[in-house]
Design a protein around this motif. Structure first.
Motif: not given
Length: 495
Positions: A105, A112, A137, A140, A144
């Motif tokens: 992340e 977030l 994403l 990421r 999520e």
């Protein structure tokens, strides 16, 4: 602080009101809208009853709130790709080294959650009253999380925004194998675990916050989903009766990847898997058989039209990348439900309607597409995609979701027709007041307990911190200044 419904019966009036009759919008000069307890009770002229509060909006258009089927809900990374191409060389696709080291992340959990709240204030500021959040994403670890979407539900409840929430999940991702070569990595158990978490989220949060928070399923991009993930998603849609959104037919790479991996075009494949239904919302649909260099013989538009699935039209982000729908009127005339999405910064629905009208005309639909078509898509089209006949219109019995767009700024020019004028010269900055479910969530451009200047500064700090991490996740790991070169050479002051 949670925004609460107005007490009693509220009458709003302006030089123009968008009413609703016989399945479509109508314009009411010096019209009135009356709402009470979250619902509209009257739209027209000369309301005969008593009211507790009158709001005269003056030279403005009172209309139904916009419905954003692909609503930006993070700090937009697509802006990094405007002049920084190709994507594989500029960190928009993970290098193999980063993926093998284990993606991480790039924001903290607290960041977030904060970003959802910040993004929701920007949606309201642009007159959006119903939002289906979308975030990238690319930055990421994989999908999520429950935590950030629990925070999104809390933020929507506090701010008064109507939302459909569901954490994104996927079975795979693309990566740069070598210079210019994009490959796929799949981890199906991880994708199926994401689906189960998303399903549990729907079961927990559906129809909470007094009905403001609804849920949806959000598999990421079609090319990053396996057959079992999409079949499982389709079954969950049937079990839960929630909408599902899947980015589809948005690039030649995606279209040709699905053909190569599964032997069918994206619409053919979704139809084969039983994924398509009136509950499906498909952003973009710009790369379809017969256009954009796609020569596959599949009758893609017919498949989509017969399924009842809806298009989430996001013309601004697609035009920035050099693509557009080849015929908005052609999609409409085939019976495809057309709603609108923003999908990028700014989340300005008026700008997206303007871009949708311009690109439709550039594509040859000058006599077939009007300002009214785009306004209808941003209101009634979105409501139809969600199966909601109580949204997207101002009529007795509908929810009191309203935006007020000022027409008195000299920059907007002279008004002949309010809808055409907004699509010529308007901006999201012209939205003055927003009502959602009978709550005045923004009045005269201000939201309760919201400091937009401070929030923008915090957003910049977080964004800069994310950008600083790009060398680690960019092919051959060049420095930031090489990944994101300035438009012109920078000359610092000398002492």
């Amino acid at each position: 602080m949670k925004v609460r419904r107005e007490k009693g019966r509220i009458l709003m009036t302006a030089e123009w009101v968008v009413g609703y009759e016989n399945g479509g919008h109508v314009l009411l000069p010096f019209g009135e809208v009356v709402f009470e307890d979250g619902a509209i009770v009257f739209v027209g002229h000369g309301f005969p009853g008593n009211v507790d509060q009158r709001i005269d909006c003056g030279a403005a258009l009172i209309g139904p709130g916009f419905i954003d089927l692909d609503a930006l809900s993070d700090l937009d990374t697509t802006v990094l790709g405007l002049d920084n191409q190709p994507a594989w060389k500029k960190g928009r696709v993970w290098p193999e080294s980063y993926m093998q080291a284990g993606p991480r992340e790039m924001y903290t959990p607290e960041e977030l959650r904060w970003q959802k709240r910040y993004a929701f204030t920007r949606l309201i500021r642009n007159g959006i009253t119903t939002a289906l959040p979308i975030a990238s994403l690319f930055y990421r670890a994989w999908g999520e999380t429950w935590d950030e979407f629990e925070g999104a539900a809390e933020a929507a409840s506090d701010l008064g925004l109507r939302v459909y929430l569901g954490p994104a999940y996927r079975s795979g991702n693309t990566y740069v194998k070598k210079a210019g070569e994009i490959a796929f990595h799949f981890d199906e158990p991880r994708g199926l675990a994401g689906l189960q978490e998303a399903r549990r989220f729907c079961e927990t949060f559906e129809n909470t916050a007094g009905g403001l928070v609804r849920t949806m399923l959000s598999p990421d991009r079609i090319e990053t989903c396996t057959p079992d993930l999409l079949r499982g998603t389709a079954q969950a849609v049937r079990d839960l009766d929630v909408p599902v959104r899947l980015h589809c037919c948005q690039s030649a790479f995606e279209y040709n990847s699905v053909l190569r991996l599964h032997g069918k075009s994206p619409p053919e494949w979704l139809d084969h898997l039983g994924f398509l239904s009136p509950r499906a919302i498909l952003p973009h649909l710009t790369y379809i058989s017969g256009v954009n260099g796609i020569s596959h013989s599949a009758p893609d538009l017919d498949i989509l039209a017969n399924s009842g699935a809806a298009l989430a039209h996001c013309p601004l982000v697609m035009a920035r990348g050099g693509s557009m729908l080849q015929s908005l009127a052609g999609y409409r005339d085939r019976g495809i439900v057309i709603g609108m999405g923003t999908d990028t910064h700014p989340p300005d629905m008026i700008l997206n309607m303007q871009m949708g009208l311009m690109t439709a005309r550039l594509a040859g639909d000058a006599e077939k597409t009007s300002a009214a078509d785009l306004y209808t898509a941003a209101t009634l089209g979105g409501a139809r995609a969600l199966g909601r006949d109580d949204l997207g219109r101002l009529v007795a019995g509908a929810r009191a979701d309203i935006n007020v767009i000022a027409l008195d700024d000299p920059a907007i020019g002279q008004v002949i027709d309010p809808i055409q004028t907004i699509l010529l010269n308007g901006s999201g900055r012209d939205v003055r007041t927003v009502v959602i479910d009978g709550r005045i969530v923004m009045k005269n451009g201000a939201m309760p307990d919201c400091d937009p200047v401070a929030m923008r500064a915090q957003a910049q700090i977080q964004f800069d911190g994310m950008v600083a991490q790009y060398p680690d996740r960019t092919f051959e790991h060049p420095p930031v200044e090489e990944i994101f070169a300035p438009s012109f050479p920078i000359r610092q002051a000398t002492s």
